[in-house]
Scaffold this active site. Structure first.
Site, short mmCIF file in Angstrom:
data_model
loop_
_atom_site.label_atom_id
_atom_site.label_comp_id
_atom_site.label_asym_id
_atom_site.label_seq_id
_atom_site.Cartn_x
_atom_site.Cartn_y
_atom_site.Cartn_z
N ASP A 81 47.52 39.13 35.83
CA ASP A 81 46.24 39.84 35.78
C ASP A 81 45.16 38.84 35.32
OD1 ASP A 81 45.77 43.23 35.63
OD2 ASP A 81 44.09 41.87 35.25
N ASP A 108 44.24 34.66 38.79
CA ASP A 108 44.16 35.33 40.08
C ASP A 108 45.51 35.23 40.80
OD1 ASP A 108 43.69 35.98 42.76
OD2 ASP A 108 41.63 35.24 42.68
N ASP A 130 42.71 47.57 42.41
CA ASP A 130 41.30 47.96 42.29
C ASP A 130 40.86 48.60 43.60
OD1 ASP A 130 40.84 47.14 39.66
OD2 ASP A 130 40.45 45.09 40.25
N LYS A 134 33.36 51.46 47.83
CA LYS A 134 32.19 51.38 48.72
C LYS A 134 32.55 50.60 49.98
CE LYS A 134 28.82 51.63 45.05
NZ LYS A 134 28.06 50.88 44.08
C1 SAM Z 1 43.06 49.54 38.66
S1 SAM Z 1 43.86 48.36 37.63
C2 SAM Z 1 45.56 48.94 37.62
C3 SAM Z 1 46.37 48.38 36.48
C4 SAM Z 1 47.82 48.83 36.42
N1 SAM Z 1 48.57 48.38 37.57
C5 SAM Z 1 47.92 50.34 36.27
O1 SAM Z 1 48.29 51.00 37.25
O2 SAM Z 1 47.64 50.84 35.18
C6 SAM Z 1 43.93 46.94 38.71
C7 SAM Z 1 44.22 45.65 37.96
O3 SAM Z 1 44.35 44.62 38.92
C8 SAM Z 1 43.79 43.44 38.38
N2 SAM Z 1 43.50 42.54 39.51
C9 SAM Z 1 42.69 42.76 40.57
N3 SAM Z 1 42.70 41.71 41.41
C10 SAM Z 1 43.56 40.79 40.86
C11 SAM Z 1 43.98 39.49 41.25
N4 SAM Z 1 43.54 38.92 42.39
N5 SAM Z 1 44.86 38.84 40.46
C12 SAM Z 1 45.30 39.41 39.31
N6 SAM Z 1 44.94 40.63 38.89
C13 SAM Z 1 44.08 41.32 39.66
C14 SAM Z 1 42.57 43.93 37.62
O4 SAM Z 1 42.15 43.01 36.64
C15 SAM Z 1 43.11 45.23 37.00
O5 SAM Z 1 43.67 45.00 35.72
#
Ligand code: SAM
Length: 225
Positions: A81, A108, A130, A134
């Site tokens: 994350d 990332d 995420d 939009k």
């Molecule tokens: C909506 S949250 C869901 C977190 C967890 N999986 C849950 O269901 O509670 C999405 C997570 O993905 C992470 N994230 C998004 N794109 C990412 C990337 N390219 N690499 C690592 N983490 C990423 C965000 O920082 C966020 O913590």
């Protein structure tokens, strides 16, 4: 090796750590966090054994990852994350639960993916990515044609890609992108009872949204056939 990511799938969030969490990061990260960039990963050297390796992308606060890692001692997991408090929270859980089969990447996932050898993963988990609701932001979704193509190459034949989402349009996009990928087979499944309810999932359910689980497997094909 795969190409560096051009489009970010996350919104950078800057929330400072409490002094206690910062100290915990300083103490545990050198042992438990893998660098986002560097040489090809040698998972046997990292975990000290040969075991199925799962890449968990976007672990949030690490609640689901650590519950699953405790239940699956025979599987090694790399959780990733970009969110610093989430990494700190997960490190605290790893220590509290005494888990030896988890390592984290603070960065990332698509950049770290360049360190993962092709066909090295038993599975990839993408739980509640995420949503980017939009229309003008949809190209930022983790489940895009380009990203899935890159991730599929990391799966061993038979390896899984498990996506769970509470956004109907995201589920449809996953079905379209993964369902038409030539190296993947699978689709929507009933919610598996072994997948813990994640923090984001709980919010979605409370808001009345429906959760969809989709599982695809890399086809067992010979290279260049
Ligand atoms: C909506 S949250 C869901 C977190 C967890 N999986 C849950 O269901 O509670 C999405 C997570 O993905 C992470 N994230 C998004 N794109 C990412 C990337 N390219 N690499 C690592 N983490 C990423 C965000 O920082 C966020 O913590």
């Amino acid at each position: 090796m795969i190409a560096t990511q051009a489009v970010r799938t996350f919104k950078p969030r800057r929330r400072p750590l409490t002094p206690e969490r910062a100290a915990l990061m300083d103490r545990l990260a050198p042992e438990l966090c893998l660098p986002e960039t560097g040489d090809a990963l040698d998972a046997i050297a990292v975990f000290g054994r040969a075991a199925p390796l799962v890449f968990d992308i976007g672990i949030g606060l690490g609640d689901t990852l650590t519950v699953m890692a405790e239940a699956e001692h025979g599987v090694d997991v790399i959780g990733c994350d970009v969110h610093t408090p989430g990494i700190a929270s997960t490190l605290a859980r790893i220590e509290r639960q005494g888990l030896v089969n988890v390592r984290l990447v603070h960065g990332d996932a698509l950049v770290f993916a360049e360190r993962l050898p092709e066909r090295s993963l038993a599975g990839i988990r993408l739980y509640f990515p995420d949503p980017w609701p939009k229309a003008r932001h949809r190209h930022r979704r983790m489940v895009s044609e380009a990203n899935v193509d890159r991730l599929v190459r990391l799966l061993a034949p038979g390896g899984f890609l498990h996506v769970a989402t509470d956004i109907t349009d995201y589920a449809l996009q996953t079905d379209r992108v993964c369902g038409t990928h030539p190296d993947l087979g699978g689709g929507v499944i009933e919610r598996p009872d072994w997948r813990p309810v994640t923090r984001y999932e709980r919010k979605g359910l409370a808001a009345g949204r429906q959760v969809t689980d989709l599982v695809y497997r890399r086809r067992e094909v010979e290279p260049n056939v």
